[in-house]
Design a protein around this motif. Structure first.
Motif, PDB file in Angstrom:
ATOM      1  N   ASN A 179      21.280  48.605  26.718  1.00 17.78           N
ATOM      2  CA  ASN A 179      22.426  48.022  27.325  1.00 17.78           C
ATOM      3  C   ASN A 179      22.772  47.731  28.056  1.00 17.78           C
TER       4      ASN A 179
ATOM      5  N   TYR B 104      19.968  39.239  26.053  1.00 13.29           N
ATOM      6  CA  TYR B 104      19.885  40.362  25.502  1.00 13.29           C
ATOM      7  C   TYR B 104      19.120  40.372  24.263  1.00 13.29           C
TER       8      TYR B 104
ATOM      9  N   ASN C  31      13.853  40.358  27.491  1.00 11.28           N
ATOM     10  CA  ASN C  31      15.387  41.152  27.571  1.00 11.28           C
ATOM     11  C   ASN C  31      15.631  40.493  29.036  1.00 11.28           C
TER      12      ASN C  31
END
Length: 200
Positions: free
Chosen positions: A60, A71, A140
Motif C-alpha cells: 500500500n 495505486y 502501480n
C-alpha cells in the motif's frame, strides 16, 4: 473532450473531496479513454475499510503519496483494481475507480472484454475498468498528472448531480456513504459487504 491534465494540487485533498472531483474526469491508457462515473473514497488511519488502516506496507505504500499517482492492487486472486492517490505526501488516502464509460477506443475495449453485451458493460465495475484500460500490477505507481505517463487523468466538466451511498463489498465500515456516482448506465450494481473485502 478535455485535454487538461488534473494537477497534483487538485488531487491533494481529502479523499471524499477528490472522489467528487474525479466524477466526470477521463482516464486514458493507450487508445482507450474512459469517463469516470462511479468512485469510492478511502482514508487512512481513521478508515478501517482502507488498505492503509494498519500502516504502510510494500503493497500500500503508493497510497501514502504524493497525490496523483495510480495505486493498483490484485484482489481475490483474479482481478486488478485502480485507485487515484489523494491527500498530501505522507498522509494516506485514495479513491477507488469503480466504473466508467468508454468514450474512445471502444474496439480495443471490446477486444479486451469480448463477453460484454453492450458498451455500458465494458467498464461497469472496478475490475472491468482495469481490464479495458489494460491496467495491471505494472501500472502501480504511475503519475497520472504527467503528460509523459502511459496513463493520464484529464479534467472533466463538474457533475451537475452527484449521488452517494455506502461503499460496495467492504467487510467493515459498511454504512459509510463514501461511494459517489453520477447518472450513467455504466454505474455498477450495489452489493452490501460483510464477508469479503473490496477496498482501497
Amino acid at each position: 473532450m478535455s485535454s487538461r491534465l488534473l494537477t497534483r494540487e487538485e488531487l491533494a485533498v481529502d479523499p471524499v473531496d477528490a472522489a467528487q472531483l474525479l466524477l466526470g474526469s477521463f482516464l486514458e491508457a493507450g487508445d482507450v479513454r474512459v469517463r469516470i462515473v462511479e468512485v469510492e473514497a478511502y482514508r487512512g488511519g481513521d478508515d478501517p475499510a482502507s488498505h492503509c488502516y494498519r500502516g504502510k506496507t510494500p503493497r500500500n505504500e503508493v497510497m501514502f503519496g504524493p497525490a496523483g499517482h495510480l495505486y493498483v492492487y490484485f484482489v481475490y486472486g483474479m482481478h486488478f483494481c485502480a485507485n487515484v492517490v489523494s491527500l498530501v505526501d505522507g498522509v494516506p488516502g485514495a479513491v477507488l475507480l469503480r466504473a466508467g464509460e468508454v468514450v474512445s477506443g471502444e474496439d480495443v475495449a471490446f477486444s479486451r472484454r469480448p463477453a460484454s453485451r453492450s458498451a455500458a458493460e465494458l467498464a461497469k465495475g472496478p475490475a472491468r475498468l482495469c481490464k479495458v484500460l489494460g491496467l495491471d500490477r505494472s501500472s502501480n505507481g504511475l503519475d497520472l498528472t504527467s503528460a509523459d505517463s502511459p496513463v493520464r487523468l484529464y479534467a472533466g466538466e463538474p457533475a451537475a448531480s452527484v449521488r452517494s451511498g455506502p461503499r460496495v463489498g467492504v467487510a467493515v465500515a459498511m454504512d459509510v456513504p463514501w461511494r459517489f456516482w453520477i447518472d450513467s448506465p455504466a454505474v455498477s450494481t450495489y452489493k452490501r459487504g460483510g464477508k469479503r473485502r473490496n477496498s482501497a
